[in-house]
Design a protein around this motif. Structure first.
Motif, PDB file in Angstrom:
ATOM      1  N   LYS A  25       0.630   4.345  10.477  1.00  0.00           N
ATOM      2  CA  LYS A  25       0.189   3.556   9.886  1.00  0.00           C
ATOM      3  C   LYS A  25       0.525   2.132   9.516  1.00  0.00           C
ATOM      4  O   LYS A  25       0.173   1.163   8.874  1.00  0.00           O
ATOM      5  CB  LYS A  25      -0.381   4.095   8.497  1.00  0.00           C
ATOM      6  CG  LYS A  25      -1.197   5.488   8.513  1.00  0.00           C
ATOM      7  CD  LYS A  25      -2.526   5.091   8.949  1.00  0.00           C
ATOM      8  CE  LYS A  25      -3.415   6.359   9.126  1.00  0.00           C
ATOM      9  NZ  LYS A  25      -3.444   7.134   7.621  1.00  0.00           N
ATOM     10  N   CYS A  26       2.094   1.812  10.037  1.00  0.00           N
ATOM     11  CA  CYS A  26       2.627   0.776   9.711  1.00  0.00           C
ATOM     12  C   CYS A  26       3.657   0.331  10.866  1.00  0.00           C
ATOM     13  O   CYS A  26       4.428   1.303  11.361  1.00  0.00           O
ATOM     14  CB  CYS A  26       3.711   1.017   8.458  1.00  0.00           C
ATOM     15  SG  CYS A  26       4.563  -0.427   8.182  1.00  0.00           S
ATOM     16  N   ASP A  80       2.455  10.966   6.563  1.00  0.00           N
ATOM     17  CA  ASP A  80       2.815   9.936   7.858  1.00  0.00           C
ATOM     18  C   ASP A  80       4.399  10.168   8.040  1.00  0.00           C
ATOM     19  O   ASP A  80       4.798   9.557   9.123  1.00  0.00           O
ATOM     20  CB  ASP A  80       2.826   8.530   6.861  1.00  0.00           C
ATOM     21  CG  ASP A  80       1.157   8.229   6.953  1.00  0.00           C
ATOM     22  OD1 ASP A  80       0.470   8.932   7.180  1.00  0.00           O
ATOM     23  OD2 ASP A  80       0.915   6.923   6.176  1.00  0.00           O
ATOM     24  N   GLY A  83       1.598   4.885   1.188  1.00  0.00           N
ATOM     25  CA  GLY A  83       0.946   5.639   2.435  1.00  0.00           C
ATOM     26  C   GLY A  83       0.889   7.416   2.099  1.00  0.00           C
ATOM     27  O   GLY A  83       1.520   7.498   0.780  1.00  0.00           O
ATOM     28  N   GLU A 107       0.997  -1.209  -0.037  1.00  0.00           N
ATOM     29  CA  GLU A 107      -0.053   0.034  -0.112  1.00  0.00           C
ATOM     30  C   GLU A 107       0.920   1.455   0.078  1.00  0.00           C
ATOM     31  O   GLU A 107       1.803   1.430   0.635  1.00  0.00           O
ATOM     32  CB  GLU A 107      -0.790  -0.065   1.113  1.00  0.00           C
ATOM     33  CG  GLU A 107      -1.778  -1.313   1.434  1.00  0.00           C
ATOM     34  CD  GLU A 107      -2.545  -1.092   2.755  1.00  0.00           C
ATOM     35  OE1 GLU A 107      -2.135  -0.274   3.665  1.00  0.00           O
ATOM     36  OE2 GLU A 107      -3.480  -2.077   2.753  1.00  0.00           O
ATOM     37  N   THR A 166       5.555   3.776  11.230  1.00  0.00           N
ATOM     38  CA  THR A 166       4.582   5.080  11.142  1.00  0.00           C
ATOM     39  C   THR A 166       3.222   4.751  11.926  1.00  0.00           C
ATOM     40  O   THR A 166       3.196   3.510  12.426  1.00  0.00           O
ATOM     41  CB  THR A 166       4.375   5.620   9.785  1.00  0.00           C
ATOM     42  OG1 THR A 166       3.478   4.538   9.290  1.00  0.00           O
ATOM     43  CG2 THR A 166       5.837   5.497   8.837  1.00  0.00           C
ATOM     44  N   ARG A 207       2.557  -5.335   4.124  1.00  0.00           N
ATOM     45  CA  ARG A 207       1.721  -5.907   5.118  1.00  0.00           C
ATOM     46  C   ARG A 207       1.738  -7.482   4.762  1.00  0.00           C
ATOM     47  O   ARG A 207       1.633  -7.952   3.634  1.00  0.00           O
ATOM     48  CB  ARG A 207       0.295  -5.634   4.891  1.00  0.00           C
ATOM     49  CG  ARG A 207       0.044  -3.984   5.283  1.00  0.00           C
ATOM     50  CD  ARG A 207      -1.049  -3.804   5.713  1.00  0.00           C
ATOM     51  NE  ARG A 207      -1.561  -2.053   5.661  1.00  0.00           N
ATOM     52  CZ  ARG A 207      -0.976  -1.479   6.835  1.00  0.00           C
ATOM     53  NH1 ARG A 207      -0.397  -1.942   7.814  1.00  0.00           N
ATOM     54  NH2 ARG A 207      -1.111  -0.170   6.527  1.00  0.00           N
ATOM     55  N   LEU A 231       8.069  -1.184   6.618  1.00  0.00           N
ATOM     56  CA  LEU A 231       8.031   0.217   5.883  1.00  0.00           C
ATOM     57  C   LEU A 231       8.964   0.068   4.688  1.00  0.00           C
ATOM     58  O   LEU A 231      10.213  -0.119   4.988  1.00  0.00           O
ATOM     59  CB  LEU A 231       8.377   1.136   7.083  1.00  0.00           C
ATOM     60  CG  LEU A 231       8.526   2.704   6.494  1.00  0.00           C
ATOM     61  CD1 LEU A 231       7.093   3.051   6.076  1.00  0.00           C
ATOM     62  CD2 LEU A 231       9.220   3.550   7.631  1.00  0.00           C
ATOM     63  N   THR A 242       7.832   9.020  -0.868  1.00  0.00           N
ATOM     64  CA  THR A 242       6.530   8.449  -0.360  1.00  0.00           C
ATOM     65  C   THR A 242       6.823   7.115   0.283  1.00  0.00           C
ATOM     66  O   THR A 242       7.495   6.139  -0.403  1.00  0.00           O
ATOM     67  CB  THR A 242       5.678   8.222  -1.765  1.00  0.00           C
ATOM     68  OG1 THR A 242       5.605   9.734  -2.374  1.00  0.00           O
ATOM     69  CG2 THR A 242       4.444   7.766  -1.456  1.00  0.00           C
ATOM     70  N   PRO A 243       6.148   7.128   1.306  1.00  0.00           N
ATOM     71  CA  PRO A 243       5.830   5.676   2.221  1.00  0.00           C
ATOM     72  C   PRO A 243       5.258   4.811   1.387  1.00  0.00           C
ATOM     73  O   PRO A 243       4.434   4.938   0.707  1.00  0.00           O
ATOM     74  CB  PRO A 243       5.699   5.869   3.344  1.00  0.00           C
ATOM     75  CG  PRO A 243       4.651   7.165   3.254  1.00  0.00           C
ATOM     76  CD  PRO A 243       5.162   7.807   2.092  1.00  0.00           C
ATOM     77  N   CYS A 260       3.995  -5.259   9.639  1.00  0.00           N
ATOM     78  CA  CYS A 260       4.025  -4.388   8.513  1.00  0.00           C
ATOM     79  C   CYS A 260       5.487  -3.860   8.252  1.00  0.00           C
ATOM     80  O   CYS A 260       6.143  -3.556   9.276  1.00  0.00           O
ATOM     81  CB  CYS A 260       3.187  -3.035   8.671  1.00  0.00           C
ATOM     82  SG  CYS A 260       3.327  -1.869   7.195  1.00  0.00           S
ATOM     83  N   TYR A 288       3.867   0.531   2.306  1.00  0.00           N
ATOM     84  CA  TYR A 288       3.758  -0.395   3.515  1.00  0.00           C
ATOM     85  C   TYR A 288       3.392  -1.686   2.952  1.00  0.00           C
ATOM     86  O   TYR A 288       2.671  -2.153   2.094  1.00  0.00           O
ATOM     87  CB  TYR A 288       2.406  -0.176   4.345  1.00  0.00           C
ATOM     88  CG  TYR A 288       2.549   1.379   4.840  1.00  0.00           C
ATOM     89  CD1 TYR A 288       3.575   1.914   5.360  1.00  0.00           C
ATOM     90  CD2 TYR A 288       1.073   1.920   5.052  1.00  0.00           C
ATOM     91  CE1 TYR A 288       3.613   3.298   5.849  1.00  0.00           C
ATOM     92  CE2 TYR A 288       1.346   3.592   5.418  1.00  0.00           C
ATOM     93  CZ  TYR A 288       2.664   4.000   5.856  1.00  0.00           C
ATOM     94  OH  TYR A 288       2.590   5.085   6.397  1.00  0.00           O
TER      95      TYR A 288
END
Length: 211
Positions: free
Chosen positions: A160-161, A105, A101, A99, A158, A122, A182, A117-118, A180, A120
């Motif tokens: 989100k991760c 983030d 992010g 994904e 982050t 998973r 990064l 740009t990050p 997850c 993720y």
């Protein structure tokens, strides 16, 4: 929850738990390896005992080991033998999503995250061998659309991760956990695949999940 953080080499961001390095090639300069390496130390054992502890257990019924160099679709599991320190076993690794992010983030990391740009990676991990693999971790690396590294090395978490090790209960067949990893790419590029490249057989011929 047990966190699995990579080694940090930039003192200015050490407390933040993140290493970022944008470069033209991952083999040039002094860039650090994108794949984390986990090491552990055990008490001294005899040569015979050490050798025995390194022997991988038999593959469970219906779970053939995934050959090095195999390319899979995201959502497909790979059966992989693992050895981390004195812990040996077999796990099923499934990359469930790759994904993008939001750049926000990484906002707290300031200029070091500029133009990055990050992404993720998973994954779900299952204990197949029923051996004690508590606190072990898997290593995944993001790849660009050309199947090569993205030119960005990043390590940390982050909101989100959340990168985690296997829990202390990861000792029985059927136990699972999710994690997850990064990854990142320079703005305008993307992470399109993830690779597993740990262990002698997979270093030169990683297992790759493609989106």
């Amino acid at each position: 929850m047990t966190h699995a953080r990579g080694p940090l080499f930039i003192a200015a961001v050490a407390t933040a738990g993140l290493l970022l390095s944008a470069c033209g090639s991952e083999t040039g300069g002094t860039a650090t390896p994108a794949t984390d390496t986990t090491t552990s130390t055990s008490t001294a054992t005899t040569t015979k005992e050490t050798s025995a502890s390194k022997e991988a257990p038999a593959v469970p019924a219906g779970g053939d080991v995934t050959a090095p160099g195999t390319k899979l679709k995201v959502g497909t599991r790979a059966v992989i033998p693992v050895t981390v320190g004195d812990k040996t076993g077999i796990v099923a690794v499934t990359v469930t999503a790759i994904e993008a992010g939001a750049k926000e983030d990484l906002a707290k990391f300031g200029d070091k995250a500029k133009n990055i740009t990050p992404f993720y990676l998973r994954a779900k991990v299952e204990n197949l061998s029923g051996t004690d693999l508590s606190f072990t971790s898997i290593g995944l690396r993001g790849l660009g659309e050309d199947g090569k590294g993205t030119g960005v090395i990043i390590s940390g978490d982050t909101p989100k991760c959340d990168s985690t090790n296997a829990p202390r209960t990861f000792k029985a067949a059927g136990e699972t956990y999710e994690t997850c990893v990064l990854s990142a790419a320079q703005d305008g590029s993307k992470v399109a695949a993830a690779e597993y490249n740990r262990g002698d057989d997979y270093v030169k011929s990683p297992v790759v999940w493609q989106s």
